[in-house]
Write a protein that holds these residues in place. Sequence first.
Motif, PDB file in Angstrom:
ATOM      1  N   GLY A  10       0.821  -1.202   0.000  1.00 33.48           N
ATOM      2  CA  GLY A  10       0.000   0.000   0.000  1.00 33.48           C
ATOM      3  C   GLY A  10       0.856   1.254   0.000  1.00 33.48           C
ATOM      4  N   MET A  11       0.348   2.308  -0.652  1.00 38.96           N
ATOM      5  CA  MET A  11       1.110   3.544  -0.750  1.00 38.96           C
ATOM      6  C   MET A  11       0.164   4.733  -0.838  1.00 38.96           C
ATOM      7  N   SER A  12       0.576   5.862  -0.256  1.00 38.26           N
ATOM      8  CA  SER A  12      -0.189   7.099  -0.381  1.00 38.26           C
ATOM      9  C   SER A  12       0.114   7.766  -1.714  1.00 38.26           C
ATOM     10  N   LEU A  13      -0.693   8.758  -2.078  1.00 40.27           N
ATOM     11  CA  LEU A  13      -0.477   9.454  -3.345  1.00 40.27           C
ATOM     12  C   LEU A  13       0.878  10.154  -3.410  1.00 40.27           C
ATOM     13  N   ASP A  14       1.402  10.562  -2.260  1.00 38.87           N
ATOM     14  CA  ASP A  14       2.707  11.222  -2.257  1.00 38.87           C
ATOM     15  C   ASP A  14       3.858  10.248  -1.993  1.00 38.87           C
ATOM     16  N   ALA A 165      -3.622   4.553  -2.273  1.00 37.03           N
ATOM     17  CA  ALA A 165      -4.716   5.119  -1.480  1.00 37.03           C
ATOM     18  C   ALA A 165      -4.864   6.610  -1.793  1.00 37.03           C
ATOM     19  N   PRO A 166      -6.096   7.129  -1.897  1.00 35.79           N
ATOM     20  CA  PRO A 166      -6.316   8.533  -2.260  1.00 35.79           C
ATOM     21  C   PRO A 166      -6.138   9.463  -1.055  1.00 35.79           C
ATOM     22  N   LEU A 167      -4.901   9.526  -0.566  1.00 35.79           N
ATOM     23  CA  LEU A 167      -4.613  10.414   0.560  1.00 35.79           C
ATOM     24  C   LEU A 167      -3.176  10.907   0.447  1.00 35.79           C
ATOM     25  N   VAL A 168      -2.922  12.038   1.072  1.00 40.76           N
ATOM     26  CA  VAL A 168      -1.579  12.616   1.162  1.00 40.76           C
ATOM     27  C   VAL A 168      -1.120  12.464   2.603  1.00 40.76           C
ATOM     28  N   THR A 193     -11.211   1.435  -7.582  1.00 46.84           N
ATOM     29  CA  THR A 193     -12.436   1.461  -6.789  1.00 46.84           C
ATOM     30  C   THR A 193     -12.544   2.846  -6.157  1.00 46.84           C
ATOM     31  N   ASP A 194     -13.604   3.065  -5.393  1.00 48.69           N
ATOM     32  CA  ASP A 194     -13.766   4.358  -4.725  1.00 48.69           C
ATOM     33  C   ASP A 194     -12.720   4.581  -3.639  1.00 48.69           C
TER      34      ASP A 194
END
Length: 211
Positions: A10-14, A165-168, A193-194
């Motif tokens: 898993g990885m964040s957007l940044d 994942a859609p987060l910073v 997915t959402d």
Amino acid sequence: MGGRVFVSIGMSLDGYVAGPNARPGNPLGDGGMKIHRWLYGVEAWRERQSLGGGGRNASGEIVEENFARAGAYVMGRRMFDEGEADWPDPPPFRAPVFVLTHTPRPPWERHGGTTFHFVTHGPHEALERAREAADGKDVQVSGGAETVRQYLNAGLVDELEVHLAPLVLGSGVRLLDGVDPEIALTPERTVGTDEVTHIRYRVSRGRAPGH
């Protein structure tokens, strides 16, 4: 040689796979658990954690696929130390796990087919033993980031799957810092997915076309 070697992480957007201050008692660091928020409601993951419930969706199919294909795992000592207290018995791996460490320790056998083997002679030995234990199935390099980078830079990874994942997150441990820029990542599959976007890359040496 056996099956393929793959990373699933898993990885964040940044670009972070863990937050700052990661340690035993604070696995994945400050805020790092948010990277995996999509996972906690997936039936396939919850079953491996000895939990009930959960949903079945595209993300769950990927989780099931990865569990099914992995005949053995490799991880770094830091990941082991951070996760050890929180894994149920049986742990979610249900297969041999080879832990990179500088400190010798006897194998630790758990229920459900998981035995942790502690390897003191580096990534190549750990992978060789994991391939043998996997008996023709694939080997998953589970993490953390430093271990993944070692295997990428050594040219030992066939597939890199990132769960974006859609987060910073803002700070912490980046996955690709220090990775050889001559490594080529070719997208093979994207499932959105959402809550998360799953991107699987084929890994090879040499820059991707157009670079």
